[in-house]
Design a protein around this motif. Structure first.
Motif, mmCIF file in Angstrom:
data_model
loop_
_atom_site.group_PDB
_atom_site.id
_atom_site.type_symbol
_atom_site.label_atom_id
_atom_site.label_comp_id
_atom_site.label_asym_id
_atom_site.label_seq_id
_atom_site.Cartn_x
_atom_site.Cartn_y
_atom_site.Cartn_z
ATOM 1 N N UNK A 33 38.461 40.010 33.553
ATOM 2 C CA UNK A 33 38.573 38.580 33.800
ATOM 3 C C UNK A 33 39.563 38.291 34.920
ATOM 4 N N UNK A 34 40.470 39.240 35.168
ATOM 5 C CA UNK A 34 41.425 39.063 36.246
ATOM 6 C C UNK A 34 40.818 39.392 37.607
ATOM 7 N N UNK A 35 39.662 40.012 37.615
ATOM 8 C CA UNK A 35 39.055 40.369 38.891
ATOM 9 C C UNK A 35 38.792 39.109 39.706
ATOM 10 N N UNK A 36 39.194 39.162 40.914
ATOM 11 C CA UNK A 36 39.122 38.005 41.798
ATOM 12 C C UNK A 36 38.189 38.336 42.960
ATOM 13 N N UNK A 99 56.699 35.536 45.953
ATOM 14 C CA UNK A 99 55.770 34.419 45.733
ATOM 15 C C UNK A 99 54.440 34.835 45.095
ATOM 16 N N UNK A 100 54.165 36.143 45.054
ATOM 17 C CA UNK A 100 52.855 36.612 44.607
ATOM 18 C C UNK A 100 52.897 37.515 43.382
ATOM 19 N N UNK A 119 47.093 32.326 40.335
ATOM 20 C CA UNK A 119 45.633 32.297 40.288
ATOM 21 C C UNK A 119 45.095 32.290 41.713
ATOM 22 N N UNK A 120 43.835 32.607 41.840
ATOM 23 C CA UNK A 120 43.165 32.521 43.133
ATOM 24 C C UNK A 120 43.754 33.453 44.162
ATOM 25 N N UNK A 122 46.609 33.508 45.595
ATOM 26 C CA UNK A 122 47.971 33.960 45.295
ATOM 27 C C UNK A 122 47.916 35.254 44.486
ATOM 28 N N UNK A 123 47.081 35.302 43.477
ATOM 29 C CA UNK A 123 46.950 36.491 42.643
ATOM 30 C C UNK A 123 46.287 37.635 43.417
ATOM 31 N N UNK A 124 45.304 37.300 44.249
ATOM 32 C CA UNK A 124 44.652 38.317 45.068
ATOM 33 C C UNK A 124 45.634 39.006 46.002
ATOM 34 N N UNK A 125 46.485 38.216 46.651
ATOM 35 C CA UNK A 125 47.507 38.779 47.527
ATOM 36 C C UNK A 125 48.503 39.586 46.697
ATOM 37 N N UNK A 126 48.826 39.098 45.506
ATOM 38 C CA UNK A 126 49.717 39.837 44.612
ATOM 39 C C UNK A 126 49.174 41.216 44.277
#
Length: 181
Positions: A33-36, A99-100, A119-120, A122-126
């Motif tokens: 579910x975390x897959x972005x 920030x990520x 989320x989105x 931000x999380x992808x960059x994280x």
């Protein structure tokens, strides 16, 4: 009976390319579910477009080498290893990742363990900047283009990174030898 079998067979062969189907079969639902995928697609598109643009500039300026020398490849490999670890794991560079990601704990030897937050995008960059394996292609690409456009400066900084990598391995070898005595 035959039409029932044909309908079942055709249902199994129909392709569904929706993102929702990506993690349908895994037992690790929370991880899936975390897959972005859309955010990853954006990051990948940015990478590909940037590399294509810089490659175009290098081609236009006739700077692309026919091949890299073995010493340059070795230097790039070692420098990429260290740069990706500095970006993704170094305690001092945590301010750039803050920030990520969220701090989880110390990972020893001046490194930290962090996990993506938000989320989105931000999380992808994280996800990208907290994983040295994920950042390595970006680092290698930057260093390779550095060799093309500013070879002296790039070799200088890559040499520093390679020296730090050698020092890291020597520090670990020293500690291991010290613990044996």
């Amino acid at each position: 009976m035959r039409s029932s079998y044909v309908n079942q067979a055709s249902a199994k062969t129909e392709s569904d390319f929706s993102i929702e189907k990506y993690g349908e079969r895994t037992a690790e639902k929370e991880e899936c579910e975390e897959q972005l995928l859309a955010e990853y697609a954006s990051l990948l598109a940015f990478f590909v477009v940037s590399v294509a643009a810089v490659t175009g500039i290098a081609l236009d300026q006739k700077r692309l080498p026919r091949r890299f020398g073995l010493l340059d490849l070795a230097l790039l490999g070692i420098a990429t290893h260290k740069l990706s670890r500095i970006i993704a794991k170094d305690r001092i560079t945590s301010i750039l990742r803050a920030p990520f990601v969220c701090y989880v704990g110390s990972a020893g030897a001046g490194e930290v363990e962090e996990e993506p937050r938000g989320h989105g995008i931000q999380r992808g960059i994280g996800h990208l900047i907290s994983c040295p394996y994920c950042t390595a292609p970006w680092c290698a690409t930057a260093l390779a283009f550095g060799l093309i456009f500013a070879p002296r400066v790039t070799r200088f900084f890559a040499g520093i990174l390679a020296s730090v990598t050698a020092s890291d391995f020597l520090q670990r070898a020293y500690l291991a030898a010290k613990e044996k005595t």
